[in-house]
Design a protein around this motif. Structure first.
Motif, PDB file in Angstrom:
ATOM      1  N   GLU A  21     -13.685  14.838  -6.266  1.00  0.00           N
ATOM      2  CA  GLU A  21     -12.330  14.524  -6.702  1.00  0.00           C
ATOM      3  C   GLU A  21     -11.935  13.109  -6.325  1.00  0.00           C
ATOM      4  O   GLU A  21     -10.764  12.809  -6.198  1.00  0.00           O
ATOM      5  CB  GLU A  21     -11.355  15.507  -6.071  1.00  0.00           C
ATOM      6  N   PHE A  23     -10.875   9.350  -6.322  1.00  0.00           N
ATOM      7  CA  PHE A  23     -10.058   8.567  -7.238  1.00  0.00           C
ATOM      8  C   PHE A  23     -10.869   7.386  -7.742  1.00  0.00           C
ATOM      9  O   PHE A  23     -11.390   6.603  -6.982  1.00  0.00           O
ATOM     10  CB  PHE A  23      -8.817   8.058  -6.504  1.00  0.00           C
ATOM     11  N   ILE A  24     -10.973   7.285  -9.041  1.00  0.00           N
ATOM     12  CA  ILE A  24     -11.700   6.147  -9.610  1.00  0.00           C
ATOM     13  C   ILE A  24     -10.690   5.269 -10.317  1.00  0.00           C
ATOM     14  O   ILE A  24      -9.862   5.759 -11.077  1.00  0.00           O
ATOM     15  CB  ILE A  24     -12.747   6.635 -10.633  1.00  0.00           C
ATOM     16  N   ASP A  25     -10.760   3.992 -10.038  1.00  0.00           N
ATOM     17  CA  ASP A  25      -9.872   3.054 -10.717  1.00  0.00           C
ATOM     18  C   ASP A  25     -10.109   3.129 -12.203  1.00  0.00           C
ATOM     19  O   ASP A  25     -11.194   3.454 -12.650  1.00  0.00           O
ATOM     20  CB  ASP A  25     -10.156   1.620 -10.262  1.00  0.00           C
ATOM     21  N   GLU A  26      -9.106   2.794 -12.950  1.00  0.00           N
ATOM     22  CA  GLU A  26      -9.248   2.836 -14.402  1.00  0.00           C
ATOM     23  C   GLU A  26     -10.379   1.936 -14.852  1.00  0.00           C
ATOM     24  O   GLU A  26     -10.553   0.862 -14.297  1.00  0.00           O
ATOM     25  CB  GLU A  26      -7.966   2.348 -15.048  1.00  0.00           C
ATOM     26  N   ILE A 142       9.575 -12.499  -0.734  1.00  0.00           N
ATOM     27  CA  ILE A 142       8.609 -11.661  -0.026  1.00  0.00           C
ATOM     28  C   ILE A 142       7.902 -10.744  -1.020  1.00  0.00           C
ATOM     29  O   ILE A 142       6.753 -10.346  -0.801  1.00  0.00           O
ATOM     30  CB  ILE A 142       9.325 -10.838   1.069  1.00  0.00           C
ATOM     31  N   GLY A 143       8.593 -10.419  -2.117  1.00  0.00           N
ATOM     32  CA  GLY A 143       7.994  -9.541  -3.128  1.00  0.00           C
ATOM     33  C   GLY A 143       6.661 -10.061  -3.635  1.00  0.00           C
ATOM     34  O   GLY A 143       5.733  -9.288  -3.879  1.00  0.00           O
ATOM     35  N   ILE A 146       4.034  -9.113  -1.183  1.00  0.00           N
ATOM     36  CA  ILE A 146       3.750  -7.676  -1.279  1.00  0.00           C
ATOM     37  C   ILE A 146       2.822  -7.413  -2.460  1.00  0.00           C
ATOM     38  O   ILE A 146       1.890  -6.599  -2.363  1.00  0.00           O
ATOM     39  CB  ILE A 146       5.055  -6.867  -1.460  1.00  0.00           C
ATOM     40  N   ARG A 147       3.062  -8.134  -3.556  1.00  0.00           N
ATOM     41  CA  ARG A 147       2.216  -7.898  -4.747  1.00  0.00           C
ATOM     42  C   ARG A 147       0.787  -8.350  -4.514  1.00  0.00           C
ATOM     43  O   ARG A 147      -0.150  -7.788  -5.056  1.00  0.00           O
ATOM     44  CB  ARG A 147       2.826  -8.590  -5.968  1.00  0.00           C
ATOM     45  N   THR A 150      -0.710  -5.356  -2.539  1.00  0.00           N
ATOM     46  CA  THR A 150      -0.870  -4.056  -3.186  1.00  0.00           C
ATOM     47  C   THR A 150      -1.697  -4.105  -4.450  1.00  0.00           C
ATOM     48  O   THR A 150      -2.148  -3.072  -4.915  1.00  0.00           O
ATOM     49  CB  THR A 150       0.490  -3.448  -3.567  1.00  0.00           C
ATOM     50  N   SER A 151      -1.901  -5.278  -5.012  1.00  0.00           N
ATOM     51  CA  SER A 151      -2.588  -5.338  -6.295  1.00  0.00           C
ATOM     52  C   SER A 151      -4.064  -5.023  -6.151  1.00  0.00           C
ATOM     53  O   SER A 151      -4.745  -5.561  -5.282  1.00  0.00           O
ATOM     54  CB  SER A 151      -2.412  -6.727  -6.904  1.00  0.00           C
ATOM     55  N   ARG A 152      -4.559  -4.157  -7.016  1.00  0.00           N
ATOM     56  CA  ARG A 152      -5.978  -3.821  -6.972  1.00  0.00           C
ATOM     57  C   ARG A 152      -6.786  -4.817  -7.801  1.00  0.00           C
ATOM     58  O   ARG A 152      -8.001  -4.814  -7.768  1.00  0.00           O
ATOM     59  CB  ARG A 152      -6.180  -2.411  -7.540  1.00  0.00           C
ATOM     60  N   LYS A 153      -6.066  -5.660  -8.546  1.00  0.00           N
ATOM     61  CA  LYS A 153      -6.777  -6.657  -9.351  1.00  0.00           C
ATOM     62  C   LYS A 153      -6.864  -7.917  -8.504  1.00  0.00           C
ATOM     63  O   LYS A 153      -5.924  -8.700  -8.438  1.00  0.00           O
ATOM     64  CB  LYS A 153      -5.976  -6.948 -10.627  1.00  0.00           C
TER      65      LYS A 153
END
Lengths: 155, 361
Positions: A21, A23-26, A142-143, A146-147, A150-153
């Protein structure tokens, strides 16, 4: 204590890989072949712009379409080198104006490269990167940091 | 006027109000549920409910039936009924193998939804024949923990935010207890568990909060990548407004009216957003205006004392924030509704153990 005679190899098994199960990235749209061409083109375009003294345009070109989907590490490294080269060409006093001329998406991409630059420091990059960071935070808030986190790219 | 109540010193995990707002329930970040009632101008503990084996993660109080539902990390949910002066729990078999994360009653209160780390949503309804609560599962295509959910006012649709960075809308039509649903802007065919829509803001960030507008035609969600997104299905047209803002991520969001959205999170103050009829999402204002601390005049003696103790010349402690909440706000609930169905007051609780009731403006 008795000696552990049984095999302890089971400790080296990566259970996350075997998890059904997981999780695989798109599936990402990776254009491996086109990447190297695009980056080479970008490299030459940026070079000509910087030689012509148009640092801001060079920055904008280097920040367009970052190879976030590429699975090729060397392509990403090459693109990063292009961006870092442009960033170090700016004088401290020019940075603020340059950042103000970028749109919000470009500021987010710039922030990603700044943090990559922090992670791979060279002799003359740290000082100017800190100046870039200061002004990018003033614009993106600061946003934008944060990006980056959190960014997976990744760039 | 904002009402500030310092309830506990530790975090408040979750809270919910009863129908007439005379009592509220909350969990002080442990296995207990505390019910508070108003005594004069202060709130005091009336009952302590001890049944969960692990941390209580979510709760909701039904307005009409007065039933309280709680869920916890012990993979259980309990429906509490107040009878003869005490709260009696009934266990709900959720059939999940991971912690439950959030629970909410449906608008008609005939069912409730439980999100969990097992990548399953349990829709629970009361089975009269066996006199207990049964659950039905929604599994596909959820790929990660469910972090937040919100019911559509029509009682059939459910919006789910999860840590696979997506927001989804499902149908929870349970044929055993209700009539077939009518068509809405979200779709026509609504068998149980049907995915009516899957939405993403294009980035990567856990969805922390999700909220339907009072009409159910708009859906807002906030993500950990410091973004606020509003999807509008008004008039059958689908439009998404996404803002990647400059502040720390929001943990919760709630529509106060069709056009007004409130969000709050790690910045410790609520923020109002406006979503107009042209699908433009704009920042309105922060509700907690910065208070200027009156330091007064310090004598030389106090200054040096302060320098000695705290290495600062400031008289007052500078570990306090200038916002009402002293730590992240984790939940927003609607406190009062005005005549037209819009929220007039809302309540926030956070990691600082405070409960604050705000006026919407």
């Amino acid at each position: 204590m008795s000696k552990n005679t049984r095999s302890a190899d089971f400790r080296k098994v990566d259970v996350d890989e075997l998890d059904e199960e997981k999780f695989i990235d798109e599936p990402e749209v990776s254009q491996d072949d086109d990447d190297t061409d695009v980056i080479s083109k970008r490299e030459s375009e940026v070079k000509s712009l910087t030689l012509g003294g148009r640092n801001l345009d060079a920055l904008k070109v280097s920040l367009t379409d970052p190879p976030v989907y590429s699975k090729d590490e060397s392509a990403k490294k090459r693109n990063f080198d292009i961006v870092l080269d442009v960033l170090t060409r700016f004088r401290q006093s020019e940075v603020e104006e340059a950042v103000k001329k970028l749109d919000s998406e470009q500021v987010d991409i710039l922030m990603k490269y700044i943090y990559r630059g922090f992670a791979e420091p060279t002799e003359n990059s740290c000082g100017i990167l800190l100046v870039w960071h200061q002004h990018a935070v003033a614009v993106g808030g600061i946003g934008s940091i944060i990006r980056v986190m959190t960014s997976r790219k990744t760039v | 006027m904002t009402e500030v109540h310092e309830i506990v010193t530790g975090p408040i995990t979750c809270h919910c109000w009863n129908g007439n707002r005379t009592k509220f329930a909350m969990s002080p970040s442990n296995t207990e549920v505390h019910i508070y009632a108003k005594k004069g101008s202060k709130w005091e503990v009336e009952h302590v409910l001890r049944e969960h084996g692990s941390r209580v993660t979510g709760m909701d109080w039904a307005k009409k039936s007065d039933n309280l539902v709680t869920c916890g990390a012990d993979r259980n949910a309990y429906v509490w009924n107040f009878k003869d002066g005490h709260w009696k729990p009934s266990l709900v078999i959720l059939r999940i193998n991971r912690a439950a994360t959030i629970v909410k009653w449906s608008p008609e209160e005939n069912k409730f939804a439980v999100g969990s780390g097992a990548r399953i949503i349990s829709i629970c309804y009361f089975d009269k024949d066996n006199d207990w609560w049964v659950s039905k599962h929604i599994k596909k295509p959820l790929r990660s923990t469910i972090s937040c959910l919100d019911w559509h006012p029509g009682n059939y649709l459910l919006a789910i935010g999860s840590s696979d960075f997506k927001c989804r809308v499902f149908s929870t039509y349970v044929k055993e207890i209700e009539e077939k649903p009518k068509e809405t802007v979200w779709g026509k065919k609504m068998p149980f568990g049907a995915l009516m829509g899957e939405f993403s803001n294009g980035g990567g960030g856990w969805v922390h909060g999700v909220s339907f507008s009072p009409s159910g035609d708009k859906l807002a969600w906030v993500g950990h990548d410091s973004s606020v997104s509003v999807l509008s299905k008004v008039g059958g047209q689908e439009n998404t407004a996404i803002i990647k803002h400059k502040f720390l991520p929001y943990l919760t969001c709630k529509f106060l009216s069709e056009n007004s959205l409130v969000t709050a999170g790690y910045d410790c103050y609520p923020v109002l957003w406006n979503h107009d009829d042209n699908n433009q999402l704009t920042f309105m204002n922060r509700l907690d205006q910065k208070e200027k601390k009156i330091t007064g005049h310090l004598s030389a003696m106090e200054k040096f004392k302060g320098l000695d103790k705290r290495a600062t010349t400031g008289g007052s402690s500078d570990t306090t924030l200038d916002t009402t909440h002293q730590n992240a706000i984790s939940q927003i609930s609607v406190f009062a509704v005005d005549g037209s169905g819009n929220a007039s007051k809302f309540c926030t609780t956070g990691v600082d153990g405070r409960l604050v009731i705000w006026d919407c403006r």
